[in-house]
Design a protein around this motif. Structure first.
Motif, short mmCIF file in Angstrom:
data_model
loop_
_atom_site.label_atom_id
_atom_site.label_comp_id
_atom_site.label_asym_id
_atom_site.label_seq_id
_atom_site.Cartn_x
_atom_site.Cartn_y
_atom_site.Cartn_z
N GLY A 111 7.90 -9.94 -6.14
CA GLY A 111 7.91 -8.60 -6.29
C GLY A 111 6.26 -8.15 -6.26
O GLY A 111 5.93 -7.08 -5.76
N ARG A 112 5.57 -9.02 -7.26
CA ARG A 112 3.96 -8.43 -7.17
C ARG A 112 3.25 -8.91 -5.95
O ARG A 112 2.62 -8.14 -5.42
N GLU A 113 3.94 -9.96 -5.13
CA GLU A 113 3.02 -10.33 -3.87
C GLU A 113 3.54 -9.20 -2.87
O GLU A 113 2.73 -8.71 -2.22
N PHE A 114 4.68 -8.47 -2.86
CA PHE A 114 5.31 -7.41 -1.61
C PHE A 114 4.32 -6.33 -2.26
O PHE A 114 4.02 -5.71 -1.53
N GLU A 115 4.35 -6.06 -3.64
CA GLU A 115 3.59 -4.96 -4.12
C GLU A 115 2.19 -4.79 -3.51
O GLU A 115 1.83 -3.74 -2.89
N ASP A 116 1.43 -5.97 -3.70
CA ASP A 116 0.08 -6.08 -3.15
C ASP A 116 0.21 -5.81 -1.72
O ASP A 116 -0.68 -5.17 -1.06
N LYS A 117 1.08 -6.38 -0.74
CA LYS A 117 1.14 -6.28 0.89
C LYS A 117 1.15 -4.85 0.92
O LYS A 117 0.56 -4.34 1.86
N ILE A 118 2.25 -3.94 0.18
CA ILE A 118 2.46 -2.71 0.43
C ILE A 118 1.36 -1.81 0.24
O ILE A 118 1.03 -0.73 0.93
N LYS A 119 0.69 -2.16 -0.85
CA LYS A 119 -0.64 -1.29 -1.32
C LYS A 119 -1.54 -1.38 -0.06
O LYS A 119 -2.32 -0.27 0.24
N ASN A 120 -1.76 -2.50 0.65
CA ASN A 120 -2.82 -2.77 1.47
C ASN A 120 -2.36 -2.00 2.74
O ASN A 120 -3.26 -1.32 3.53
N ARG A 121 -0.95 -2.11 2.88
CA ARG A 121 -0.38 -1.36 4.09
C ARG A 121 -0.55 0.34 4.14
O ARG A 121 -0.93 1.00 5.12
N LEU A 122 -0.33 0.82 2.71
CA LEU A 122 -0.44 2.35 2.74
C LEU A 122 -1.71 2.77 2.62
O LEU A 122 -2.00 3.85 3.15
N LYS A 123 -2.98 1.92 2.52
CA LYS A 123 -3.89 2.58 2.50
C LYS A 123 -4.48 2.76 3.75
O LYS A 123 -5.26 4.06 4.11
N GLY A 124 -3.76 2.21 5.05
CA GLY A 124 -4.21 2.52 6.43
C GLY A 124 -3.46 3.59 6.95
O GLY A 124 -3.47 3.94 8.11
N LEU A 125 -2.07 3.88 6.22
CA LEU A 125 -1.46 4.80 6.71
C LEU A 125 -1.52 6.25 6.19
O LEU A 125 -1.31 7.14 6.98
#
Length: 278
Positions: free
Chosen positions: A67-81
């Motif tokens: 869950g923590r790893e997925f959260e970090d991945k999504i944070k990075n993805r949303l920054k560019g979105l």
């Protein structure tokens, strides 16, 4: 006004579709995006012995790490979105997903999701969509395809029957209708309405025009014994619509399912993106 969007993300292939639609809508409305992760934990009922307690503990640690790893991945993805975004991760058991999603949407304007499917590999959870529709007090925006909404909508069709649910849907959909080049209020069963019904239809169009929406009213006669959902789909396609607005579940969910109601069917086969409220 739409300023806060919630998109539920679960690591499946559906995330690409959800995020593409969310990016378009965030740009269209300059909205803040909340990436909602319900991180599903292992069922504690397996822990009925010392051995199983140890196994459950191992699985719990594994799920929380993932869950923590997925959260970090999504944070990075949303920054560019989106220009403004956040991620909310909630560790919970599977049966809590619907309730928690509805709760998080109460302080947002809409939930972005996918059109439903009855296939075994469906990637949108039926209970999440329906619980949000009934309990969040907010509308849902279900994506039917990959088209972009950056510049708004070409032709929005409002399925209107004068009901409370349809009224709620129109009110929730005003920001979308304001961003539509053409808006049609579609009254099914044309030719059979009473004078009072016809008056209410005209008043809805007047209401929309006071909001700066140049809507046109069209009455369409029902064709034989065909169901409402099929007729709506045909009318939307004929008008080259790219957004359908409608009230959800005028009847109970059980009755809709048993009778093949319009809500049940359109949640699954709307040819265009769908704004629905209850």
């Amino acid at each position: 006004m739409i300023k806060v969007l919630v998109v539920r993300l679960d690591g499946t292939g559906g995330d690409d579709f959800r995020l593409a639609a969310t990016e378009s809508l965030a740009k269209l409305f300059n909205a803040h995006v909340i990436g909602l992760i319900i991180n599903v934990l292992p069922d504690p009922t397996i822990a009925d012995s010392v051995v199983n307690v140890n196994e459950w503990s191992r699985l719990l640690d594994q799920a929380q790490t993932a869950g923590r790893e997925f959260e970090d991945k999504i944070k990075n993805r949303l920054k560019g979105l989106a220009s403004s975004s956040e991620v909310r991760r909630i560790d919970a058991y599977a049966h809590e997903q619907a309730r928690l999603t509805a709760r998080e949407c109460r302080t947002a304007d809409a939930l972005i999701g996918l059109r439903l499917s009855d296939e075994d590999d469906a990637i949108e959870l039926h209970d999440v969509v329906e619980e949000t529709l009934f309990e969040a007090g907010r509308h849902i925006f279900l994506v039917a395809d990959q088209r972009s909404f950056d510049e708004g909508f070409q032709h929005a069709v409002v399925a209107w029957n004068g009901s409370r649910e349809a009224t709620r849907a129109v009110a929730e959909a005003l920001p979308y209708l304001e961003k539509s080049k053409a808006v049609t209020v579609l009254r099914l069963g044309g030719g059979t309405e009473s004078i009072l019904t016809a008056t209410q239809d005209e008043r809805l169009v007047a209401y929309l025009r006071r909001h700066g929406i140049n809507a046109a009213l069209e009455r369409v006669a029902k064709k034989g014994l065909g169901d409402v959902a099929t007729l709506l789909v045909d009318e939307v396609v004929a008008r080259k619509g790219d957004l359908l607005v409608m009230g959800g579940y005028g009847h109970s969910r059980l009755r809709e399912w048993l009778l093949g109601g319009a809500t049940y069917q359109l949640l699954r086969k709307s040819p265009v993106s769908l704004v629905m409220a209850h």
